[in-house]
Design an enzyme around this catalytic site. Structure first.
Site, PDB file in Angstrom:
ATOM      1  N   ASP A 109       0.810  -1.215   0.000  1.00 26.07           N
ATOM      2  CA  ASP A 109       0.000   0.000   0.000  1.00 26.07           C
ATOM      3  C   ASP A 109       0.848   1.273   0.000  1.00 26.07           C
ATOM      4  O   ASP A 109       2.000   1.273   0.419  1.00 26.07           O
ATOM      5  CB  ASP A 109      -0.891   0.029   1.249  1.00 26.07           C
ATOM      6  CG  ASP A 109      -2.037  -0.957   1.181  1.00 26.07           C
ATOM      7  OD1 ASP A 109      -1.991  -1.871   0.331  1.00 26.07           O
ATOM      8  OD2 ASP A 109      -2.962  -0.828   1.990  1.00 26.07           O
ATOM      9  N   HIS A 140       3.593  -2.302   3.104  1.00 29.54           N
ATOM     10  CA  HIS A 140       3.632  -0.952   2.534  1.00 29.54           C
ATOM     11  C   HIS A 140       4.918  -0.727   1.749  1.00 29.54           C
ATOM     12  O   HIS A 140       6.012  -1.037   2.239  1.00 29.54           O
ATOM     13  CB  HIS A 140       3.511   0.088   3.648  1.00 29.54           C
ATOM     14  CG  HIS A 140       2.197   0.063   4.350  1.00 29.54           C
ATOM     15  ND1 HIS A 140       1.887  -0.888   5.310  1.00 29.54           N
ATOM     16  CD2 HIS A 140       1.092   0.827   4.203  1.00 29.54           C
ATOM     17  CE1 HIS A 140       0.646  -0.671   5.735  1.00 29.54           C
ATOM     18  NE2 HIS A 140       0.132   0.347   5.082  1.00 29.54           N
TER      19      HIS A 140
HETATM   20 ZN   LIG Z   1      -2.652   3.175   3.158  1.00 33.40          ZN
END
Ligand SMILES: [Zn+2]
Length: 263
Positions: free
Chosen positions: A86, A233
């Site tokens: 992400d 992430h």
């Molecule tokens: Zn996010």
């Protein structure tokens, strides 16, 4: 046979939890253009996936549901687990993650933010060229998107999809993931109405939160189960610890569950 497999999985876990990354130094970077990657299993998750058949009891009791909040997608619907990254694309971390995935011949899903897709179209193109799936993660990582009207939510998601497709014309964006997992009925309704799936997750190592590389590996190994969707992430801050965890995590997850690509 089962005992041997369990032993192997245990050893892999032991290595994963106790071992450092020293043995996983990446090989010298190849100067070649991107070679084609053999296609592995792909799955299309549904909001009500069949619970994966494991053949043996999972280590943890099924305290987590098969669907996420507000009937969002939490599992792949297959035994294989899926990786999601992400908050990118990011000029430093996204290429490193892509390099690791390419070496491992693994495909993942990148939940990208509209403003970053606009800033780094070449990275968007590389993500798609190397066979990964793109997921909409809102225009500017709006944690409060659910407080807006459905029309405003739709405009945010449309704008993000437009920017993604400006970088990669015609690319499919089959999923939306709400920043912070702050789903609301309005967001889920708009996402479905736009023909996307609301993509939640099952495994969260909190890699964004200064978590150490060994701890990221340990958390993923401990939380994962058949069909898990793993949240990591590649943007939003210093992702060196995530990048450091990835090679061994990929090896571990692939050996234990297989890794599938979300479609
Ligand atoms: Zn996010």
């Amino acid at each position: 046979m089962i005992r041997r497999a369990a032993l192997a999985a245990g050893l892999a876990l032991l290595v994963l939890v106790t071992g450092g990354c020293a043995g996983d130094e990446p090989p010298p970077r190849r100067v070649l253009d991107y070679p084609p990657i053999p296609v592995e299993t792909t799955v299309t998750p549904s909001a009500s996936p069949t619970p994966p058949k494991t053949g043996k009891p999972t280590k943890k009791p099924a305290t987590r549901g098969t669907v996420g909040p507000l009937n969002t997608v939490r599992l792949t619907g297959a035994r294989g687990v899926a990786l999601t990254f992400d908050d990118g694309p990011h000029p430093e971390w996204t290429p490193k993650v892509l390099d690791i995935l390419r070496r491992a011949k693994v495909r993942a899903t990148f939940c990208v933010v509209g403003v970053k897709a606009r800033k780094y179209p070449a990275l968007m193109a590389r993500i798609v060229r190397e066979g990964h799936t793109v997921c909409n993660h809102s225009w500017n990582h709006d944690l409060q998107l659910g407080k807006k009207t459905n029309a405003q939510i739709r405009e945010d998601l449309l704008r993000t999809n437009r920017e993604i497709r400006r970088a990669v014309p015609g690319v499919r964006v089959p999923h939306y993931r709400q920043p912070g997992g702050k789903w609301t009925p309005g967001i889920v309704a708009v996402v479905r109405d736009m023909g996307m799936q609301p993509l939640h997750w099952d495994v969260d190592p909190a890699d964004w939160d200064d978590t150490s590389t060994p701890e990221i590996k340990k958390r993923i190994a401990q939380q994962a189960r058949p069909g898990s969707i793993v949240l990591m992430h590649d943007g939003g801050g210093d992702r060196s610890r995530t990048v450091g965890a990835c090679p061994q995590i990929l090896t571990f997850l692939r050996q234990k569950y297989g890794i599938v690509r979300l479609r």
